[in-house]
Design an enzyme around this catalytic site. Structure first.
Site, short mmCIF file in Angstrom:
data_model
loop_
_atom_site.label_atom_id
_atom_site.label_comp_id
_atom_site.label_asym_id
_atom_site.label_seq_id
_atom_site.Cartn_x
_atom_site.Cartn_y
_atom_site.Cartn_z
N SER A 63 125.68 54.02 159.79
CA SER A 63 125.75 54.45 161.18
C SER A 63 125.78 55.96 161.33
O SER A 63 125.18 56.50 162.26
CB SER A 63 126.98 53.83 161.84
OG SER A 63 126.96 52.42 161.75
N HIS A 84 130.49 58.74 163.23
CA HIS A 84 129.45 58.74 164.26
C HIS A 84 129.32 60.12 164.91
O HIS A 84 128.21 60.62 165.10
CB HIS A 84 129.79 57.70 165.33
CG HIS A 84 129.66 56.29 164.85
ND1 HIS A 84 129.80 55.20 165.68
CD2 HIS A 84 129.40 55.78 163.62
CE1 HIS A 84 129.64 54.10 164.99
NE2 HIS A 84 129.40 54.42 163.73
#
Length: 356
Positions: free
Chosen positions: A252, A310
């Site tokens: 991610s 992230h």
């Protein structure tokens, strides 16, 4: 939620006979308990296997005693800087070799195409179908095919019980773990949940054509690998600051770099959610919403995702397409020139050069 309750008995005060009986029972010798065999006692003392758990991350290993020192971040920092420099340097040399190879094999490819036209074609040939499918892919899709294959391979390794210890050590990132540097890269290709891997690979496939046309194949690979390492380091810093040491894994962080880079360069592009294609929004709005969501998750301590990774990946992607491309990739000429001179000297020493 676990509930606790207390029971308190109220009654008349015990009389003397009861006290005497209790005292007498206290002096009575207890019956000897039958001795259990050592194997049975060891089986009872040994903790059983944890119950099966379905989530994005595997069940965490036993907690370690003590809190690691912040000085443990020095080694991952040096690894992140060194790996990023090596990735971009290797990408510059790779691009040089690719261009050189394309020039040398231009006439050979033209001759092969001419032979294919005059050669009788086989119908129903599986190899021909695979080549046709591969040639119909964009350059970006062909580039990320290897990344997706690596993620699928690591996902299969998680299904092998004998590999669990190795996977926990090297394919999950945790600043309190014994291994610090190698998981920063390997955890980028690691997924425990099928849904987690499918979602990440779908986003990577969707943005592959845009990011490769923007950066090129070689530069994209350097950015993707560097983003995985840098986002993991940001996750290390956040875990050290908050004291929440939990293993993290997944692509991610690197994919957030790809998404942020495309959305920064093309903020007016229209995007849609796969399950709700009727609702469209601009890429700039999507990037703002994602950053706001991860910022709130990091501030409020949400644990479903690694919000620090992230955010680190998104900020790196925004910085690279705005400033990093000019500072890093466009200053690769001295390295490529040095590599060219070294290759020329080695060719001359080998005696394989052509005389003019």
């Amino acid at each position: 939620m676990a509930w606790r309750c207390w029971a308190r008995a109220w009654g008349p005060r015990p009389h003397r006979l009861t006290v005497l009986l209790e005292q007498r029972q206290g002096f009575r010798r207890a019956r000897p308990r039958p001795e259990e065999p050592p194997a049975a006692a060891a089986a009872e003392a040994r903790p059983g296997p944890p119950p099966p758990r379905r989530s994005l991350c595997p069940p965490p290993p036993p907690p370690r005693a003590g809190r690691p020192s912040p000085r443990r971040l020095l080694k991952p920092l040096l690894f992140a800087v060194g790996f990023t420099g090596s990735a971009f340097g290797s990408a510059a040399i790779w691009q040089y070799e690719s261009l050189k190879s394309r020039v040398q094999t231009y006439f050979e490819e033209a001759r092969a195409d001419w032979l294919d036209k005059i050669r009788p074609q086989k119908r129903g040939d599986f190899r021909k179908q695979v080549n046709s499918w591969w040639n119909n892919l964009t350059e970006g899709q062909r580039t990320v095919t290897g990344i997706i294959a690596a993620n699928v391979f690591v996902f299969c390794l998680w299904r092998l019980p004998g590999m669990r210890r190795i996977m926990f050590t090297y394919f999950t990132s945790d600043p309190s773990s014994r291994a610090l540097c190698s998981p920063m890269l390997l955890s980028t290709f690691s997924h425990f949940s099928l849904f987690h891997m499918a979602a990440n690979m779908y986003v990577l496939w969707s943005f592959s054509s845009s990011i490769v046309s923007l950066l090129g194949c070689e530069q994209f690979i350097a950015v993707y690998l560097s983003a995985g390492v840098i986002s993991t380091f940001v996750s290390y810093v956040a875990k050290m600051a908050t004291g929440r040491f939990e293993p993290s894994l997944g692509a991610s962080g690197a994919i957030m770099t790809v998404l942020a880079a495309v959305c920064t360069k093309m903020p007016e592009a229209k995007l849609a959610i796969i399950f709700l294609p009727m609702f469209t929004f601009t890429a700039g709005s999507a990037l703002k919403a994602i950053i706001a969501f991860d910022t709130a998750g990091l501030a409020l301590g949400w644990r479903l995702f690694d919000h620090a990774a992230h955010l680190g990946g998104a900020l790196f992607g925004m910085w690279y397409v705005t400033y990093g491309h000019e500072l890093i990739w466009k200053n690769r000429e001295p390295l490529v020139k040095a590599w060219h001179e070294m290759r020329t000297k080695n060719t001359g020493k080998g005696g394989g050069g052509r005389s003019n």
